[in-house]
Design an enzyme around this catalytic site. Structure first.
Site, short mmCIF file in Angstrom:
data_model
loop_
_atom_site.label_atom_id
_atom_site.label_comp_id
_atom_site.label_asym_id
_atom_site.label_seq_id
_atom_site.Cartn_x
_atom_site.Cartn_y
_atom_site.Cartn_z
N GLU A 50 33.88 -48.54 20.29
CA GLU A 50 32.64 -48.59 21.50
C GLU A 50 32.19 -47.30 21.77
O GLU A 50 32.83 -46.38 20.41
CB GLU A 50 33.67 -48.37 22.61
N GLY A 82 23.77 -27.15 12.89
CA GLY A 82 22.51 -25.79 12.41
C GLY A 82 22.01 -25.95 13.75
O GLY A 82 21.48 -24.41 13.33
N ARG A 83 21.74 -26.66 14.56
CA ARG A 83 20.80 -26.41 16.19
C ARG A 83 21.15 -25.00 16.91
O ARG A 83 20.64 -24.85 16.97
CB ARG A 83 20.13 -28.02 16.40
N ASP A 107 27.85 -33.61 15.54
CA ASP A 107 26.61 -33.04 14.95
C ASP A 107 25.97 -32.20 15.75
O ASP A 107 26.19 -32.21 17.16
CB ASP A 107 25.85 -34.42 14.52
N ARG A 165 29.42 -39.77 18.42
CA ARG A 165 28.67 -38.61 18.05
C ARG A 165 27.86 -37.51 19.27
O ARG A 165 27.13 -38.01 19.65
CB ARG A 165 27.71 -39.60 17.75
N ARG A 204 22.44 -30.60 1.00
CA ARG A 204 22.24 -29.09 1.40
C ARG A 204 22.15 -28.31 0.39
O ARG A 204 22.73 -28.52 -0.68
CB ARG A 204 23.21 -29.06 3.04
N ASP A 216 26.78 -37.22 1.54
CA ASP A 216 25.55 -36.97 1.22
C ASP A 216 25.09 -34.84 1.70
O ASP A 216 24.46 -34.90 1.85
CB ASP A 216 24.64 -37.57 2.65
N LEU A 241 50.44 -36.17 17.43
CA LEU A 241 49.17 -36.29 17.86
C LEU A 241 48.26 -36.61 15.63
O LEU A 241 48.73 -35.63 14.82
CB LEU A 241 47.24 -35.35 17.75
N HIS A 257 28.63 -23.55 12.20
CA HIS A 257 29.58 -24.31 11.71
C HIS A 257 31.02 -23.49 11.93
O HIS A 257 31.92 -24.49 12.74
CB HIS A 257 29.70 -24.45 10.03
N ARG A 264 22.82 -20.86 9.74
CA ARG A 264 23.52 -22.50 10.16
C ARG A 264 24.96 -21.62 9.73
O ARG A 264 25.80 -22.76 10.39
CB ARG A 264 23.18 -23.40 9.28
C1 IPE Z 1 26.84 -36.71 9.20
O1 IPE Z 1 25.96 -35.16 10.28
C2 IPE Z 1 27.85 -35.41 9.46
C3 IPE Z 1 28.63 -35.21 9.71
C4 IPE Z 1 28.31 -34.37 10.81
C5 IPE Z 1 30.00 -33.87 9.19
P1 IPE Z 1 24.35 -34.89 9.33
O2 IPE Z 1 23.81 -34.07 10.14
O3 IPE Z 1 24.05 -35.06 8.53
O4 IPE Z 1 23.64 -36.79 9.85
P2 IPE Z 1 22.20 -37.32 9.60
O5 IPE Z 1 21.85 -36.76 8.69
O6 IPE Z 1 21.61 -36.53 10.75
O7 IPE Z 1 22.09 -38.54 9.73
C1 IPE Z 2 26.84 -31.30 11.76
O1 IPE Z 2 26.23 -30.07 12.19
C2 IPE Z 2 27.79 -30.13 10.39
C3 IPE Z 2 27.80 -31.10 9.15
C4 IPE Z 2 27.32 -32.03 9.00
C5 IPE Z 2 28.75 -29.93 8.34
P1 IPE Z 2 24.05 -30.41 11.62
O2 IPE Z 2 24.39 -28.57 10.17
O3 IPE Z 2 24.26 -31.47 10.98
O4 IPE Z 2 23.47 -29.35 12.60
P2 IPE Z 2 22.62 -29.98 12.94
O5 IPE Z 2 22.58 -31.58 12.88
O6 IPE Z 2 21.05 -29.90 11.44
O7 IPE Z 2 22.10 -29.83 14.00
MG MG Z 3 23.38 -33.34 11.39
#
Ligand code: IPE
Ligand code: IPE
Ligand code: MG
Length: 247
Positions: free
Chosen positions: A212, A27-28, A24, A193, A75, A71, A135, A41, A37
C-alpha cells in the site's frame, strides 16, 4: 508439493508488518533554512530516531529505511562523503541504545563502495544488535533494487541451483535444496514516501508488489511519530485484495 499462486505473492500474517520509508526532502529542508544540504541530512537522522522509537508501538515488526540510493553516488562528492560520515556516526552512537530497545539492525545494499570506517561501523552495529526481537530495522545504503534483482538472477543462473522456470519466483525451488534468493526479501506492507514526490526511485521493487502506498508533502526532517501513526491508521483502513474480490 503444489504451489498456490494466491499465497505466493505476499505474507498476510498480521504479526508481520513491514513498513518501508523513502526518507526524502532533507536537502529542501536545509535549503529553506539557508543551511548546507548536510545539515538537512543531520536533521533527517534525528527524525530516524523518532520514527524508530515509535515503530514497535504501532505494530511494525520490520522497518526498512532508504538512506542512500546507488544513484545518489551521482551527487557532489562532498555531499556523498558527508552522508557516509553521518551514517558511521549514527551507527556508532545508536548501536547501544538500539540493542537496549531490542532493535535488530541490518544494512542492505552494496558494501564494496562504502568507506572502511562505515563498513566497520555496520558490522559492529549488526553484531551488537543481533539478538533484538522488538523490531528489525533495515537501513538501505548504496541500495538499488534493480541491481539486487539482477545480481540474484545472475547468481542463480551461474550456480545452476535454482533454474528459473522450475518454480514460481519467491517460492523455494523444488528438489534443489538450494535457498531461493527471492525468499529472503520480505514483502512490504506499507510504503511511505515523504517530501512530495510520488515515485519509487529504485527502492524495493520486488518487495513492493502489493505494498500500500502512502505519500506526504512533509519533508523528512519534519516527520513525527504522529505522521507515522497517521500512515499506519490509513493502512489499516485499506482493503488489500491481492487479486481476489472483497470478503
Ligand atoms: C531517493 O531519493 C533516495 C533516498 C531517499 C535515499 P532521491 O531524492 O534520491 O530520489 P529522486 O532522485 O528524487 O528520484
Ligand atoms: C533524501 O533527501 C536523503 C537522500 C537522498 C540521501 P534529499 O537529499 O533527496 O532531499 P531533497 O529531495 O533534495 O530535498
Ligand atoms: Mg530527494
Amino acid at each position: 508439493v503444489s504451489m498456490n499462486f494466491a499465497e505466493q505473492s505476499t505474507s498476510q500474517d498480521p504479526a508481520l508488518f513491514h513498513v518501508a520509508v523513502i526518507m526524502d526532502g532533507n536537502g529542501r529542508w536545509a535549503g529553506r533554512r539557508g543551511l548546507p544540504r548536510p545539515a538537512g541530512h543531520r536533521a533527517g537522522a534525528r527524525a530516524v530516531r523518532r520514527i524508530v522509537e515509535a515503530a514497535p508501538s504501532l505494530g511494525i515488526s520490520t522497518l526498512t529505511l532508504y538512506a542512500l540510493s546507488s544513484d545518489n553516488f551521482n551527487r557532489p562528492p562532498t555531499e556523498v562523503s558527508a552522508l557516509m560520515r553521518l551514517f558511521a556516526e549514527y551507527l556508532e552512537r545508536e548501536r547501544r541504545p538500539l540493542a537496549e530497545r531490542g532493535v535488530r539492525l541490518q544494512v542492505i545494499g552494496r558494501r564494496d563502495r562504502l568507506p572502511a570506517a562505515l563498513r566497520t561501523a555496520i558490522t559492529r552495529a549488526e553484531s551488537a544488535t543481533a539478538e533484538g526481537r522488538a523490531l528489525t530495522l533495515r537501513l538501505a545504503i548504496d541500495y538499488s533494487a534493480r541491481d539486487e534483482i539482477r545480481r540474484a538472477v545472475a547468481a542463480s543462473v551461474a550456480s545452476g541451483t535454482a533454474p528459473l522456470g522450475t518454480a514460481p519466483l519467491g517460492t523455494a525451488p523444488l528438489g534443489t535444496g538450494a535457498p531461493d534468493p527471492f525468499a529472503a526479501w520480505p514483502d512490504v506492507d506499507l510504503l511511505v514516501r515523504t517530501g512530495g514526490e510520488q515515485r519509487l526511485s529504485d527502492f524495493l521493487l520486488w518487495e513492493c508488489a502489493y505494498a500500500e502506498l502512502w505519500f506526504t508533502d512533509r519533508l523528512w526532517p519534519d516527520v513525527t511519530a504522529q505522521d507515522l501513526a497517521a500512515a499506519v491508521a490509513d493502512f489499516r483502513r485499506r482493503d488489500r485484495r491481492f487479486g481476489r474480490i472483497s470478503a
